[in-house]
Design an enzyme around this catalytic site. Structure first.
Site, short mmCIF file in Angstrom:
data_model
loop_
_atom_site.label_atom_id
_atom_site.label_comp_id
_atom_site.label_asym_id
_atom_site.label_seq_id
_atom_site.Cartn_x
_atom_site.Cartn_y
_atom_site.Cartn_z
N HIS A 187 -24.14 -47.38 69.09
CA HIS A 187 -22.73 -47.14 68.74
C HIS A 187 -22.06 -46.07 69.59
O HIS A 187 -20.86 -45.86 69.49
CB HIS A 187 -22.58 -46.77 67.26
CG HIS A 187 -22.96 -45.36 66.96
ND1 HIS A 187 -24.25 -44.96 66.80
CD2 HIS A 187 -22.21 -44.23 66.81
CE1 HIS A 187 -24.29 -43.66 66.54
NE2 HIS A 187 -23.07 -43.18 66.56
C1 UD1 Z 1 -18.04 -41.70 64.85
C2 UD1 Z 1 -18.30 -40.35 65.48
C3 UD1 Z 1 -19.71 -40.32 66.05
C4 UD1 Z 1 -20.73 -40.71 65.00
C5 UD1 Z 1 -20.35 -42.04 64.38
C6 UD1 Z 1 -21.29 -42.35 63.25
C7 UD1 Z 1 -16.33 -39.27 66.49
C8 UD1 Z 1 -15.63 -38.96 67.74
N1 UD1 Z 1 -17.38 -40.11 66.59
O1 UD1 Z 1 -18.08 -42.67 65.88
O2 UD1 Z 1 -19.99 -39.01 66.50
O3 UD1 Z 1 -21.99 -40.79 65.61
O4 UD1 Z 1 -19.02 -41.97 63.86
O5 UD1 Z 1 -21.33 -43.70 62.95
O6 UD1 Z 1 -15.97 -38.78 65.46
N2 UD1 Z 1 -14.55 -49.03 62.55
C9 UD1 Z 1 -14.43 -50.02 61.60
N3 UD1 Z 1 -14.69 -49.69 60.29
C10 UD1 Z 1 -15.02 -48.45 59.88
C11 UD1 Z 1 -15.12 -47.45 60.86
C12 UD1 Z 1 -14.89 -47.75 62.17
O7 UD1 Z 1 -14.13 -51.17 61.90
O8 UD1 Z 1 -15.25 -48.24 58.68
C13 UD1 Z 1 -14.34 -49.38 63.97
C14 UD1 Z 1 -12.89 -49.26 64.43
O9 UD1 Z 1 -12.66 -50.28 65.35
C15 UD1 Z 1 -12.89 -47.92 65.14
C16 UD1 Z 1 -14.29 -47.86 65.73
O10 UD1 Z 1 -15.12 -48.50 64.79
O11 UD1 Z 1 -11.89 -47.82 66.11
C17 UD1 Z 1 -14.79 -46.45 66.00
O12 UD1 Z 1 -14.75 -45.66 64.81
P1 UD1 Z 1 -14.62 -44.07 64.91
O13 UD1 Z 1 -14.78 -43.47 63.58
O14 UD1 Z 1 -13.42 -43.68 65.71
O15 UD1 Z 1 -15.84 -43.65 65.81
P2 UD1 Z 1 -17.38 -44.07 65.70
O16 UD1 Z 1 -17.72 -44.84 66.91
O17 UD1 Z 1 -17.66 -44.67 64.38
N1 UDP Z 2 -27.63 -45.81 58.98
C1 UDP Z 2 -27.50 -46.66 57.88
N2 UDP Z 2 -27.20 -47.97 58.10
C2 UDP Z 2 -27.02 -48.49 59.35
C3 UDP Z 2 -27.15 -47.63 60.47
C4 UDP Z 2 -27.44 -46.29 60.24
O1 UDP Z 2 -27.68 -46.22 56.73
O2 UDP Z 2 -26.74 -49.69 59.46
C5 UDP Z 2 -27.94 -44.40 58.76
C6 UDP Z 2 -29.16 -43.89 59.49
O3 UDP Z 2 -30.34 -44.14 58.76
C7 UDP Z 2 -28.86 -42.41 59.64
C8 UDP Z 2 -27.36 -42.39 59.83
O4 UDP Z 2 -26.87 -43.62 59.30
O5 UDP Z 2 -29.18 -41.70 58.46
C9 UDP Z 2 -27.03 -42.28 61.29
O6 UDP Z 2 -25.69 -42.53 61.47
P1 UDP Z 2 -25.11 -43.03 62.88
O7 UDP Z 2 -26.17 -43.61 63.71
O8 UDP Z 2 -23.92 -43.86 62.57
O9 UDP Z 2 -24.54 -41.67 63.51
P2 UDP Z 2 -25.18 -40.46 64.32
O10 UDP Z 2 -26.36 -39.96 63.58
O11 UDP Z 2 -25.50 -40.95 65.70
O12 UDP Z 2 -24.07 -39.48 64.38
#
Ligand code: UD1
Ligand code: UDP
Length: 353
Positions: free
Chosen positions: A203
């Site tokens: 991601h």
């Molecule tokens: C964010 C965090 C990242 C973290 C990740 C955990 C920032 C800059 N990034 O990244 O550090 O590791 O969360 O998962 O804060 N979207 C959906 N549904 C949702 C959420 C997101 O469809 O419920 C889609 C949207 O298209 C959105 C994209 O995911 O534009 C990115 O979501 P966003 O929260 O901006 O960043 P993450 O990539 O999730």
């Molecule tokens: N996780 C989850 N379901 C998923 C993917 C991740 O519960 O489908 C959990 C995972 O076990 C961990 C956390 O989400 O505890 C990690 O989140 P993510 O990878 O989104 O973000 P990051 O840690 O890189 O910020």
């Protein structure tokens, strides 16, 4: 004492759960969800599974470019802080929700406590790195998961209010590990056997927003003979669709994001984990599962030094080689604390009020 806790993204619900459980025994906590993540399988499922109370406030900010998203959070959090007048604002990790919470509080002279302080990738192209550095420099209490994190702060001149408390994700995992083994039937549902599959997640913006890197990672998955389970983050799903790469995720069993108990069950049973997630690198280590990290650097350097995690970048051949041949040593030293970090954080917050 009153604490306003700011969460917004999937890993923050998981990190906040053990701390919230303890804080609420002694203090008043107001839980603010920025709305950064909003799909049920990115948000609601974690509240239900982890016993995290429903948010007192949901700002419903949703998805947007960095500036618009962080700005909307900043304005919303400021209103909550003005109304609640807490003794502490508590933020977690390195997302836009973290930075917005810390910045809103600092400008109102409300003390900020940062959980997972001091982590560095030394790659400022990562949005998370910018969020971490800024948050640490305006935090009053900095809770570090490792000595490396403490040292990183020292190098930036931050020595006051720094505490080595271990990692709250270890507390969360300890809470969930047994429940996952008994409550999750995901292996049966997906027709998987213990150690008979690989688990993959992708991601990070550097991988999803670069078509060359995303293609190379998916090519590696497709080239592997073992079954791969791939819970696909919505960001990644959107990029795969936009780039017309859907055919490349037929071989891996691509599924929607799963809840925490199902995820922990998948991690426990996987032969190996391939990921660019921060949290999952640590969970792989704690569960004794070899990890191939799909990045060029990691903040969790101790897992690499211990020989249980290997950096494979986003190069097809390196990923395939690592997935086929990487073998960790038998030694598995404890890392990132003793699973009691939430108690240490609650105690320190209480005594620093
Ligand atoms: C964010 C965090 C990242 C973290 C990740 C955990 C920032 C800059 N990034 O990244 O550090 O590791 O969360 O998962 O804060 N979207 C959906 N549904 C949702 C959420 C997101 O469809 O419920 C889609 C949207 O298209 C959105 C994209 O995911 O534009 C990115 O979501 P966003 O929260 O901006 O960043 P993450 O990539 O999730
Ligand atoms: N996780 C989850 N379901 C998923 C993917 C991740 O519960 O489908 C959990 C995972 O076990 C961990 C956390 O989400 O505890 C990690 O989140 P993510 O990878 O989104 O973000 P990051 O840690 O890189 O910020």
């Amino acid at each position: 004492m009153k604490i306003v806790t700011i969460v917004g993204a999937r890993p923050q619900f998981i990190k906040a759960a053990p701390v919230s459980r303890i804080l609420r025994q002694m203090h008043t906590e107001v839980l603010v969800h920025t709305g950064q993540h909003y799909d049920d399988n990115m948000s609601a499922v974690f509240f239900a599974e982890l016993g995290l109370p429903q948010p007192d406030v949901n700002l419903g900010v949703g998805s947007a470019p960095h500036g618009a998203q962080t700005g909307a959070m900043l304005a919303g959090i400021e209103q909550v802080l003005l109304a609640e007048k807490p003794d502490w604002t508590l933020v977690y990790g390195d997302t836009n929700s973290t930075l917005a919470g810390a910045l809103a509080a600092a400008k109102l002279h409300i003390p900020v406590a940062h959980v997972e302080a001091g982590l560095r990738s030394f790659n400022r192209a990562m949005p998370e790195e910018v969020n971490r550095v800024l948050t640490d420099h305006i935090a009053d209490l900095l809770f570090c998961p490792s000595q490396t994190a403490v040292d990183n702060l020292v190098h930036e001149g931050i020595t006051r209010g720094v505490y080595l408390v271990g990692d709250v994700m270890a507390d969360a995992l300890a809470y969930a590990a047994e429940r996952a083994a008994t409550h999750s039937d995901i292996l049966q549902r997906l027709g998987l056997t213990e150690k008979g599959f690989l688990l993959a997640t992708v991601h990070r913006a550097e991988n999803t927003d670069d078509p060359v890197r995303l293609r190379a990672i998916l090519d590696a998955f497709a080239a592997l003979d073992e079954p791969i389970v791939f819970p696909v983050h919505p960001r990644t799903r959107a990029r795969i669709e936009a780039l017309n790469l859907k055919s490349k995720i037929q071989n891996p069993k691509s599924i929607a994001p799963v809840g925490y108990l199902d995820m922990v069950r998948l991690e426990q049973a996987a032969r190996m984990i391939l990921t660019d997630s921060g949290g999952i690198q640590k969970e792989a280590y704690w569960l004794g599962v070899p990890c191939v990290t799909l990045r060029d650097e990691t903040e969790w350097v101790e897992t690499v030094q211990a020989g249980w995690n290997v950096l494979a970048g986003a190069e097809t051949e390196r990923i395939v080689m690592a997935a086929c041949h990487f073998a960790p040593p038998t030694a598995h030293p404890p890392l990132y604390g003793d699973g009691q970090s939430a108690d240490k954080i609650a105690l320190r917050l209480t005594s620093s009020a």
